[in-house]
Design a protein around this motif. Structure first.
Motif, PDB file in Angstrom:
ATOM      1  N   ASP A 141     -11.942 -11.998 -13.842  1.00 60.88           N
ATOM      2  CA  ASP A 141     -13.153 -12.369 -14.578  1.00 60.88           C
ATOM      3  C   ASP A 141     -13.190 -11.527 -15.848  1.00 60.88           C
ATOM      4  OD1 ASP A 141     -15.728 -12.791 -15.583  1.00 60.88           O
ATOM      5  OD2 ASP A 141     -16.658 -12.845 -13.604  1.00 60.88           O
ATOM      6  N   LEU A 142     -13.232 -12.185 -16.990  1.00 64.04           N
ATOM      7  CA  LEU A 142     -13.235 -11.478 -18.264  1.00 64.04           C
ATOM      8  C   LEU A 142     -14.457 -10.566 -18.420  1.00 64.04           C
ATOM      9  CD1 LEU A 142     -11.529 -11.244 -20.846  1.00 64.04           C
ATOM     10  CD2 LEU A 142     -12.828 -13.138 -21.802  1.00 64.04           C
ATOM     11  N   ARG A 143     -15.510 -10.850 -17.664  1.00 61.31           N
ATOM     12  CA  ARG A 143     -16.710 -10.013 -17.747  1.00 61.31           C
ATOM     13  C   ARG A 143     -16.568  -8.723 -16.963  1.00 61.31           C
ATOM     14  NH1 ARG A 143     -19.701 -15.609 -16.733  1.00 61.31           N
ATOM     15  NH2 ARG A 143     -17.895 -15.614 -15.344  1.00 61.31           N
ATOM     16  N   ALA A 144     -15.582  -8.633 -16.084  1.00 63.50           N
ATOM     17  CA  ALA A 144     -15.328  -7.402 -15.338  1.00 63.50           C
ATOM     18  C   ALA A 144     -14.508  -6.445 -16.187  1.00 63.50           C
ATOM     19  CB  ALA A 144     -14.611  -7.719 -14.035  1.00 63.50           C
ATOM     20  N   SER A 145     -14.474  -5.186 -15.795  1.00 64.24           N
ATOM     21  CA  SER A 145     -13.696  -4.202 -16.545  1.00 64.24           C
ATOM     22  C   SER A 145     -12.203  -4.426 -16.308  1.00 64.24           C
ATOM     23  CB  SER A 145     -14.068  -2.788 -16.108  1.00 64.24           C
ATOM     24  OG  SER A 145     -13.576  -2.531 -14.797  1.00 64.24           O
ATOM     25  N   PRO A 146     -11.354  -3.987 -17.243  1.00 66.08           N
ATOM     26  CA  PRO A 146      -9.908  -4.096 -17.036  1.00 66.08           C
ATOM     27  C   PRO A 146      -9.451  -3.436 -15.738  1.00 66.08           C
ATOM     28  CG  PRO A 146     -10.379  -3.566 -19.315  1.00 66.08           C
ATOM     29  CD  PRO A 146     -11.682  -3.477 -18.595  1.00 66.08           C
ATOM     30  N   ALA A 147     -10.001  -2.277 -15.420  1.00 68.30           N
ATOM     31  CA  ALA A 147      -9.607  -1.581 -14.195  1.00 68.30           C
ATOM     32  C   ALA A 147      -9.942  -2.407 -12.961  1.00 68.30           C
ATOM     33  CB  ALA A 147     -10.286  -0.216 -14.129  1.00 68.30           C
ATOM     34  N   VAL A 148     -11.129  -2.978 -12.925  1.00 65.71           N
ATOM     35  CA  VAL A 148     -11.530  -3.812 -11.791  1.00 65.71           C
ATOM     36  C   VAL A 148     -10.613  -5.021 -11.670  1.00 65.71           C
ATOM     37  CG1 VAL A 148     -13.328  -5.389 -10.967  1.00 65.71           C
ATOM     38  CG2 VAL A 148     -13.926  -3.068 -11.691  1.00 65.71           C
ATOM     39  N   ASN A 149     -10.286  -5.641 -12.785  1.00 69.16           N
ATOM     40  CA  ASN A 149      -9.413  -6.811 -12.743  1.00 69.16           C
ATOM     41  C   ASN A 149      -8.014  -6.458 -12.254  1.00 69.16           C
ATOM     42  OD1 ASN A 149     -10.970  -9.113 -13.442  1.00 69.16           O
ATOM     43  ND2 ASN A 149     -11.028  -8.441 -15.583  1.00 69.16           N
ATOM     44  N   VAL A 150      -7.506  -5.314 -12.637  1.00 65.75           N
ATOM     45  CA  VAL A 150      -6.186  -4.896 -12.155  1.00 65.75           C
ATOM     46  C   VAL A 150      -6.198  -4.710 -10.640  1.00 65.75           C
ATOM     47  CG1 VAL A 150      -4.570  -2.953 -12.123  1.00 65.75           C
ATOM     48  CG2 VAL A 150      -5.336  -3.882 -14.295  1.00 65.75           C
ATOM     49  N   VAL A 151      -7.232  -4.066 -10.125  1.00 66.58           N
ATOM     50  CA  VAL A 151      -7.331  -3.847  -8.678  1.00 66.58           C
ATOM     51  C   VAL A 151      -7.444  -5.188  -7.949  1.00 66.58           C
ATOM     52  CG1 VAL A 151      -8.782  -2.877  -6.857  1.00 66.58           C
ATOM     53  CG2 VAL A 151      -8.299  -1.537  -8.912  1.00 66.58           C
ATOM     54  N   ARG A 152      -8.246  -6.095  -8.483  1.00 64.64           N
ATOM     55  CA  ARG A 152      -8.389  -7.415  -7.867  1.00 64.64           C
ATOM     56  C   ARG A 152      -7.069  -8.178  -7.866  1.00 64.64           C
ATOM     57  NH1 ARG A 152     -13.971  -9.606 -10.798  1.00 64.64           N
ATOM     58  NH2 ARG A 152     -15.462  -8.334  -9.616  1.00 64.64           N
ATOM     59  N   LEU A 153      -6.360  -8.125  -8.987  1.00 67.99           N
ATOM     60  CA  LEU A 153      -5.100  -8.860  -9.076  1.00 67.99           C
ATOM     61  C   LEU A 153      -4.054  -8.275  -8.131  1.00 67.99           C
ATOM     62  CD1 LEU A 153      -3.529 -11.129 -10.415  1.00 67.99           C
ATOM     63  CD2 LEU A 153      -2.879  -9.532 -12.224  1.00 67.99           C
ATOM     64  N   ALA A 154      -4.012  -6.961  -8.036  1.00 62.87           N
ATOM     65  CA  ALA A 154      -3.061  -6.329  -7.119  1.00 62.87           C
ATOM     66  C   ALA A 154      -3.300  -6.805  -5.690  1.00 62.87           C
ATOM     67  CB  ALA A 154      -3.194  -4.811  -7.210  1.00 62.87           C
ATOM     68  N   ALA A 155      -4.562  -6.889  -5.282  1.00 58.87           N
ATOM     69  CA  ALA A 155      -4.874  -7.364  -3.930  1.00 58.87           C
ATOM     70  C   ALA A 155      -4.462  -8.820  -3.751  1.00 58.87           C
ATOM     71  CB  ALA A 155      -6.368  -7.191  -3.657  1.00 58.87           C
ATOM     72  N   ALA A 156      -4.707  -9.639  -4.778  1.00 56.10           N
ATOM     73  CA  ALA A 156      -4.363 -11.061  -4.686  1.00 56.10           C
ATOM     74  C   ALA A 156      -2.856 -11.274  -4.614  1.00 56.10           C
ATOM     75  CB  ALA A 156      -4.942 -11.806  -5.886  1.00 56.10           C
ATOM     76  N   LEU A 157      -2.109 -10.424  -5.316  1.00 55.25           N
ATOM     77  CA  LEU A 157      -0.651 -10.557  -5.327  1.00 55.25           C
ATOM     78  C   LEU A 157       0.005  -9.822  -4.163  1.00 55.25           C
ATOM     79  CD1 LEU A 157       0.059 -10.133  -9.167  1.00 55.25           C
ATOM     80  CD2 LEU A 157       0.086 -12.258  -7.832  1.00 55.25           C
ATOM     81  N   GLY A 158      -0.770  -9.025  -3.445  1.00 56.74           N
ATOM     82  CA  GLY A 158      -0.239  -8.303  -2.295  1.00 56.74           C
ATOM     83  C   GLY A 158       0.704  -7.185  -2.665  1.00 56.74           C
ATOM     84  N   LYS A 159       0.395  -6.482  -3.758  1.00 58.80           N
ATOM     85  CA  LYS A 159       1.228  -5.348  -4.134  1.00 58.80           C
ATOM     86  C   LYS A 159       0.362  -4.219  -4.672  1.00 58.80           C
ATOM     87  CE  LYS A 159       2.702  -7.315  -8.615  1.00 58.80           C
ATOM     88  NZ  LYS A 159       3.908  -7.772  -9.355  1.00 58.80           N
ATOM     89  N   PRO A 160       0.895  -3.004  -4.698  1.00 56.13           N
ATOM     90  CA  PRO A 160       0.078  -1.873  -5.152  1.00 56.13           C
ATOM     91  C   PRO A 160      -0.240  -1.947  -6.636  1.00 56.13           C
ATOM     92  CG  PRO A 160       2.340  -1.182  -4.732  1.00 56.13           C
ATOM     93  CD  PRO A 160       2.223  -2.578  -4.228  1.00 56.13           C
ATOM     94  N   VAL A 161      -1.329  -1.293  -7.008  1.00 58.12           N
ATOM     95  CA  VAL A 161      -1.760  -1.297  -8.403  1.00 58.12           C
ATOM     96  C   VAL A 161      -0.665  -0.775  -9.324  1.00 58.12           C
ATOM     97  CG1 VAL A 161      -3.368  -0.217 -10.037  1.00 58.12           C
ATOM     98  CG2 VAL A 161      -4.232  -1.180  -7.900  1.00 58.12           C
ATOM     99  N   HIS A 162       0.080   0.218  -8.876  1.00 65.03           N
ATOM    100  CA  HIS A 162       1.096   0.803  -9.768  1.00 65.03           C
ATOM    101  C   HIS A 162       2.279  -0.133 -10.023  1.00 65.03           C
ATOM    102  CE1 HIS A 162       3.848   1.740  -6.435  1.00 65.03           C
ATOM    103  NE2 HIS A 162       2.832   2.270  -5.794  1.00 65.03           N
ATOM    104  N   ASP A 163       2.305  -1.256  -9.315  1.00 61.98           N
ATOM    105  CA  ASP A 163       3.332  -2.268  -9.586  1.00 61.98           C
ATOM    106  C   ASP A 163       2.821  -3.405 -10.462  1.00 61.98           C
ATOM    107  OD1 ASP A 163       5.406  -1.027  -8.311  1.00 61.98           O
ATOM    108  OD2 ASP A 163       5.203  -2.147  -6.435  1.00 61.98           O
TER     109      ASP A 163
END
Length: 280
Positions: A141-163
């Motif tokens: 969601d563009l209204r969320a912060s970049p950090a929040v979006n990264v964490v959400r995407l990592a969960a959706a892709l099933g990989k750690p944030v650092h990847d």
């Protein structure tokens, strides 16, 4: 080439030939230090192929005001008039500085969609963008912060944030964005230019870029939306004029600068045809 099944073989062939001709013409100037000459050569070559092409096209996303030839200007009509009525989004040379300096990553690109289906960003040249693959739909969601979006995407892709790899244009306006992404642990890939090719990579499942964030060109954003639509990916945008003068111009044109534009807002039809050719 994406979306070829929506149009005739003759038109698909012409669109492919247009990007190839523009790429070849610009390539003659690769590394020669003259980006204007490269751009002019690409424009002229693309126009020559598109003028007799079997469609009735109007440039919606092009060079803006029609100041001096050669340009593919907003409102210009292309095609023979025979065939489908289409909006055209075009950038004969995306990455002029890359060609000027002999660096990789520049492309010639064009997209077609049914007439009246492409977003017209009149008088606004910059857009905040969030682009990823199909896994990001309903997640980012563009209204969320970049950090929040990264964490959400990592969960959706099933990989750690650092990847998670985030592509960001290497511009001073992105210093805070880059710092936030690195603070949360994401990888940041800086791109000097090449809005379109980077975004298409991000929208492709399994690629080496997971998401694009930050402010880039609005014309490139609409072009990208066509490719993302064809790939089934995710994209949101928000107009982001830079400076008070640009804000006043955008508001005078009637734009809502708080509105988050969905992929459907940017291109409201599935019948898109997108083609790009690398310049080298």
């Amino acid at each position: 080439m994406l979306g070829a099944d929506h149009y005739s073989d003759e038109l698909v062939s012409a669109v492919r030939a247009a990007t190839e001709a523009a790429a070849h013409a610009a390539g003659a100037w690769f590394g020669r230090g003259d980006k204007n000459a490269a751009d002019a050569a690409a424009v002229a070559a693309m126009r020559e192929v598109l003028l007799p092409a079997p469609f009735a096209g109007v440039v919606v996303i092009g060079e803006g005001e029609k100041d001096e030839a050669p340009m593919l200007a907003n409102g210009e009509e292309l095609g023979s008039g025979r065939g489908p009525a289409c909006d055209i989004a075009v950038d004969p040379l995306d990455g002029t500085r890359l060609v000027q300096e002999g660096l990789p990553g520049s492309v010639s690109v064009i997209a077609l969609a049914p007439r009246g289906t492409l977003f017209d960003p009149t008088d606004v040249f910059y857009m905040d963008k969030l682009i990823s693959s199909a896994a990001a739909r309903g997640v980012l969601d563009l209204r969320a912060s970049p950090a929040v979006n990264v964490v959400r995407l990592a969960a959706a892709l099933g990989k750690p944030v650092h990847d998670i790899t985030v592509a960001v244009l290497d511009k001073p306006r992105h210093r805070a964005l880059i710092a936030e992404l690195r603070m949360v642990g994401a990888r940041v890939r800086l791109a000097g230019e090449g809005d379109v090719s980077t975004a298409v990579t991000a929208a492709t499942p399994g690629s080496d870029i997971d998401v694009v964030m930050g402010i880039g060109g609005t014309p490139e954003g609409v072009l990208t939306a066509c490719a993302v639509r064809a790939l089934g990916g995710f994209m949101e945008g928000r107009l982001a004029p830079q400076g008070d003068d640009q804000v006043r111009t955008a508001l005078a044109a009637g734009h809502d600068l708080t509105r988050v534009l969905s992929l459907d807002d940017l291109v409201s039809s599935d019948r898109v045809l997108f083609a790009s050719s690398p310049i080298r």
